[in-house]
Design a protein around this motif. Structure first.
Motif, PDB file in Angstrom:
ATOM      1  N   UNK A 168       0.810  -1.217   0.000  1.00 61.36           N
ATOM      2  CA  UNK A 168       0.000   0.000   0.000  1.00 61.36           C
ATOM      3  C   UNK A 168       0.844   1.268   0.000  1.00 61.36           C
ATOM      4  N   UNK A 169       2.075   1.174   0.467  1.00 63.75           N
ATOM      5  CA  UNK A 169       2.973   2.327   0.464  1.00 63.75           C
ATOM      6  C   UNK A 169       4.413   1.850   0.309  1.00 63.75           C
ATOM      7  N   UNK A 170       5.163   2.547  -0.515  1.00 60.58           N
ATOM      8  CA  UNK A 170       6.608   2.358  -0.616  1.00 60.58           C
ATOM      9  C   UNK A 170       7.205   3.591  -1.257  1.00 60.58           C
ATOM     10  N   UNK A 171       8.510   3.788  -1.068  1.00 63.20           N
ATOM     11  CA  UNK A 171       9.227   4.885  -1.720  1.00 63.20           C
ATOM     12  C   UNK A 171      10.717   4.594  -1.609  1.00 63.20           C
ATOM     13  N   UNK A 172      11.496   5.236  -2.489  1.00 61.36           N
ATOM     14  CA  UNK A 172      12.954   5.026  -2.479  1.00 61.36           C
ATOM     15  C   UNK A 172      13.622   6.236  -3.128  1.00 61.36           C
ATOM     16  N   UNK A 173      14.809   6.632  -2.627  1.00 62.01           N
ATOM     17  CA  UNK A 173      15.445   7.843  -3.155  1.00 62.01           C
ATOM     18  C   UNK A 173      16.177   7.645  -4.477  1.00 62.01           C
ATOM     19  N   UNK A 174      16.124   8.688  -5.316  1.00 64.22           N
ATOM     20  CA  UNK A 174      16.936   8.715  -6.531  1.00 64.22           C
ATOM     21  C   UNK A 174      18.209   9.527  -6.300  1.00 64.22           C
ATOM     22  N   UNK A 175      18.296  10.145  -5.121  1.00 64.89           N
ATOM     23  CA  UNK A 175      19.487  10.872  -4.697  1.00 64.89           C
ATOM     24  C   UNK A 175      19.424  11.034  -3.186  1.00 64.89           C
ATOM     25  N   UNK A 176      20.579  11.255  -2.565  1.00 68.97           N
ATOM     26  CA  UNK A 176      20.600  11.599  -1.143  1.00 68.97           C
ATOM     27  C   UNK A 176      20.743  13.109  -0.969  1.00 68.97           C
ATOM     28  N   UNK A 177      20.703  13.819  -2.078  1.00 73.96           N
ATOM     29  CA  UNK A 177      20.743  15.271  -2.033  1.00 73.96           C
ATOM     30  C   UNK A 177      19.384  15.855  -1.702  1.00 73.96           C
ATOM     31  N   UNK A 178      19.271  17.179  -1.751  1.00 77.97           N
ATOM     32  CA  UNK A 178      18.035  17.845  -1.401  1.00 77.97           C
ATOM     33  C   UNK A 178      17.815  19.028  -2.329  1.00 77.97           C
TER      34      UNK A 178
ATOM     35  N   UNK B 192      20.818  -1.244  -4.598  1.00 77.57           N
ATOM     36  CA  UNK B 192      19.992  -0.154  -5.102  1.00 77.57           C
ATOM     37  C   UNK B 192      20.585   1.186  -4.666  1.00 77.57           C
ATOM     38  N   UNK B 193      21.558   1.698  -5.410  1.00 78.36           N
ATOM     39  CA  UNK B 193      22.180   2.970  -5.050  1.00 78.36           C
ATOM     40  C   UNK B 193      21.196   4.129  -5.211  1.00 78.36           C
ATOM     41  N   UNK B 194      21.457   5.272  -4.580  1.00 78.13           N
ATOM     42  CA  UNK B 194      20.546   6.418  -4.660  1.00 78.13           C
ATOM     43  C   UNK B 194      20.730   7.190  -5.963  1.00 78.13           C
ATOM     44  N   UNK B 195      20.299   6.568  -7.048  1.00 83.99           N
ATOM     45  CA  UNK B 195      20.342   7.153  -8.386  1.00 83.99           C
ATOM     46  C   UNK B 195      18.996   6.902  -9.045  1.00 83.99           C
ATOM     47  N   UNK B 196      18.781   7.513 -10.187  1.00 86.04           N
ATOM     48  CA  UNK B 196      17.541   7.258 -10.909  1.00 86.04           C
ATOM     49  C   UNK B 196      17.384   5.797 -11.248  1.00 86.04           C
ATOM     50  N   UNK B 197      18.467   5.165 -11.692  1.00 83.47           N
ATOM     51  CA  UNK B 197      18.410   3.749 -12.029  1.00 83.47           C
ATOM     52  C   UNK B 197      18.260   2.883 -10.781  1.00 83.47           C
ATOM     53  N   UNK B 198      18.932   3.286  -9.691  1.00 84.31           N
ATOM     54  CA  UNK B 198      18.797   2.537  -8.440  1.00 84.31           C
ATOM     55  C   UNK B 198      17.378   2.563  -7.910  1.00 84.31           C
ATOM     56  N   UNK B 199      16.741   3.721  -7.976  1.00 90.13           N
ATOM     57  CA  UNK B 199      15.343   3.845  -7.561  1.00 90.13           C
ATOM     58  C   UNK B 199      14.448   2.965  -8.424  1.00 90.13           C
ATOM     59  N   UNK B 200      14.669   3.002  -9.744  1.00 85.54           N
ATOM     60  CA  UNK B 200      13.861   2.202 -10.661  1.00 85.54           C
ATOM     61  C   UNK B 200      14.041   0.713 -10.397  1.00 85.54           C
ATOM     62  N   UNK B 201      15.270   0.290 -10.150  1.00 83.23           N
ATOM     63  CA  UNK B 201      15.534  -1.135  -9.919  1.00 83.23           C
ATOM     64  C   UNK B 201      14.971  -1.614  -8.584  1.00 83.23           C
TER      65      UNK B 201
END
Length: 364
Positions: free
Chosen positions: A264-274, A293-302
């Protein structure tokens, strides 16, 4: 399940071979299996306020496009919305949710409604009764839950409705505290469920639990509540970093209780920046799943692809919903009261669609 495992293994090895042919990594599905996801959702509860800022969201081609159209074309088919009983302003009120729901339906989406049974956020540690219900008797509280639920369902007629949000410890404290007033908690949930069934039999009822640890004993207590779906929140920062452990628990719940299951809920960062001065929920490497799953666009997608696949491997796994996808830094770069989720949104800091959006319907 043997059939799906066979398909999974064959297609997994095919994917390994195709990956070696040099195709763009972002477009490569992590794993493909035959079964399709029924509900592919995004919680957009804050979007009515964000829309008033007139931000220009960009699709994958960097062209300005309507926010809801971008999500629809990506495969999102249901929008999750929170509802508060009597909030201090119009945010998450029935009038706001009704207006937004009408707009969402015009775009072809289904509605997934989350009744917090509170005037503000409800979660495992906070289940405060609405102010108008705080000094009434338990009998009056039961009537209030019944009539309020009927009114909401009659107005919005959602495809999915949660009776409570992350109710690990119950709801409507102290009357509905699962630990100190279990009988009353179950009775209040039964009343809410009956109100939904009587008002719109087509609405599917969800019981929502945060995480997976302790979920087995919780859902055993729900045995006498009439509901359709088990909903789990899963955030690595709070609920563990082992997707295999999560998958095992999802299978246990599905097999033990005979219910269809959704994240019902999930999320993951594409960066550790702000992108504003508001403290973010996730900002440290210790809070995410490395090195997978590194904090990158691809890591978030994977990360999303891996979780999506784990759900599909559950025999009764039918849905996923991404939380905070709209919560970009909407209040400007120096705001201290902006978004604590902008580094986990579905759009980057330039408001361009991230690779994760391609994974909401990888089989289309």
């Amino acid at each position: 399940m043997d059939y799906y495992r066979s398909i999974f293994l064959v297609l997994f090895f095919i994917s390994l071979i195709s990956c070696s042919e040099g195709k763009d990594e972002v477009d490569q599905p992590l794993i493909m299996i035959e079964k399709k996801m029924t509900f592919r959702g995004a919680d957009l509860s804050a979007y009515p306020q964000i829309a008033s800022r007139n931000l220009n969201f960009l699709n994958h081609n960097s062209d300005v496009e309507d926010f809801l159209s971008i999500l629809k074309k990506s495969g999102v088919n249901i929008i999750r919305l929170k509802l508060w009983v009597n909030p201090t302003d119009r945010v998450a009120s029935l009038s706001e949710v009704e207006d937004f729901s009408t707009h969402i339906r015009s775009k072809g989406y289904q509605i997934w409604l989350t009744l917090h049974y509170s005037d503000t956020w409800a979660d495992p540690g906070h289940q405060e009764k609405p102010k108008a219900w705080q000094n009434i008797s338990y009998e009056q509280l039961k009537d209030s839950v019944r009539e309020y639920t009927k009114k909401v369902v009659a107005t919005l007629r959602p495809e999915i409705i949660q009776i409570g949000n992350e109710i690990n410890n119950g709801f409507l404290f102290p009357d509905g505290n699962l630990h100190s007033n279990e009988i009353q908690c179950i009775e209040l949930l039964q009343i809410a469920s009956e109100a939904v069934r009587q008002t719109n039999a087509a609405s599917k009822i969800m019981i929502h639990y945060a995480g997976h640890s302790g979920s087995n004993s919780f859902f055993q207590k729900m045995a006498n509540v009439d509901y359709d779906f088990i909903g789990l929140s899963y955030y690595p920062i709070w609920h563990g970093k082992d997707l295999n452990t999560l998958a095992g628990r999802m299978n246990e719940l599905s097999n033990s209780f005979g219910k269809q299951l959704l994240i019902a809920e999930t999320a993951y960062p594409f960066t550790l920046g702000w992108n504003d001065y508001t403290n973010n929920i996730v900002g440290l490497e210790s809070q995410i799943i490395l090195p997978d799953f590194p904090p990158t666009g691809l890591g978030q997608a994977n990360f999303f692809k891996a979780l999506y696949t784990k759900i599909l491997e559950v025999e009764d796994g039918i849905g996923i919903c991404y939380w905070g996808g709209e919560l970009v830094a909407f209040d400007g770069p120096t705001s201290q009261n902006g978004s604590p989720w902008e580094n986990q949104a579905l759009f980057d800091f330039t408001l361009k669609s991230l690779p994760i959006l391609k994974e909401f319907n990888p089989q289309k």
